[in-house]
Design an enzyme around this catalytic site. Sequence first.
Site, PDB file in Angstrom:
ATOM      1  N   HIS A  70       0.853  -1.205   0.000  1.00 52.31           N
ATOM      2  CA  HIS A  70       0.000   0.000   0.000  1.00 52.31           C
ATOM      3  C   HIS A  70       0.876   1.237   0.000  1.00 52.31           C
ATOM      4  O   HIS A  70       1.085   1.830   1.062  1.00 52.31           O
ATOM      5  CB  HIS A  70      -0.901  -0.018   1.227  1.00 52.31           C
ATOM      6  CG  HIS A  70      -1.964   1.021   1.234  1.00 52.31           C
ATOM      7  ND1 HIS A  70      -1.777   2.287   1.750  1.00 52.31           N
ATOM      8  CD2 HIS A  70      -3.237   0.996   0.796  1.00 52.31           C
ATOM      9  CE1 HIS A  70      -2.892   2.978   1.660  1.00 52.31           C
ATOM     10  NE2 HIS A  70      -3.798   2.207   1.083  1.00 52.31           N
ATOM     11  N   PHE A  71       1.423   1.640  -0.954  1.00 54.10           N
ATOM     12  CA  PHE A  71       1.477   1.218  -2.358  1.00 54.10           C
ATOM     13  C   PHE A  71       2.935   0.987  -2.688  1.00 54.10           C
ATOM     14  O   PHE A  71       3.780   1.712  -2.160  1.00 54.10           O
ATOM     15  CB  PHE A  71       0.899   2.306  -3.258  1.00 54.10           C
ATOM     16  CG  PHE A  71      -0.530   2.661  -2.908  1.00 54.10           C
ATOM     17  CD1 PHE A  71      -1.583   1.917  -3.418  1.00 54.10           C
ATOM     18  CD2 PHE A  71      -0.826   3.712  -2.053  1.00 54.10           C
ATOM     19  CE1 PHE A  71      -2.903   2.247  -3.114  1.00 54.10           C
ATOM     20  CE2 PHE A  71      -2.134   4.039  -1.736  1.00 54.10           C
ATOM     21  CZ  PHE A  71      -3.178   3.314  -2.266  1.00 54.10           C
TER      22      PHE A  71
END
Length: 171
Positions: A70-71
């Site tokens: 993420h991410f």
Amino acid sequence: MIRPSAFSYEDLLQCGRGEMFGPGNAQLPMPPMLMFDRITYISDEGGAFGKGEINAEMEIKPDSWFFNCHFPSDPVMPGCLGLDAMWQLLGFYLAWRGGPGHGRALGSGEVKFTGQVTPKNKLVTYHINLKRVIMRKLVMGIADGIMAVDGREIYLAKDLRVGLFVSTDSF
């Protein structure tokens, strides 16, 4: 009975294994879903509303599991994990007060995110102020929570609600 006012990481793991509050009672999640490393202070007095408070901390590690997904090219701790930490702390508080049953998040009122946690940060702190505590057949806590990173408040959650349930069959 004198209750401890602080808990180490090992204490939190003991709670996650179901060894702290007894069989059938509240447990914290185990890593990686456990979202704090220690509870630095817990009391059933004081806080913004005079009903009790909890302070906890989590050291940020650049290799934390959530940064990898993420991410990948823009690593940020998901806001829902900070919110979940506040629910975890509220459920712990109810069990620490002697409430029986398994903890379940029941909702929250207003939630605001005004910042982010990245691998460059060092320390997340949580402060939970109890607004209402019901310790009857229904065991429920209502609280406001603040999450800060490196001393800067970035999440605010009002009217967090957690209940303890002896049976979750109909949940």
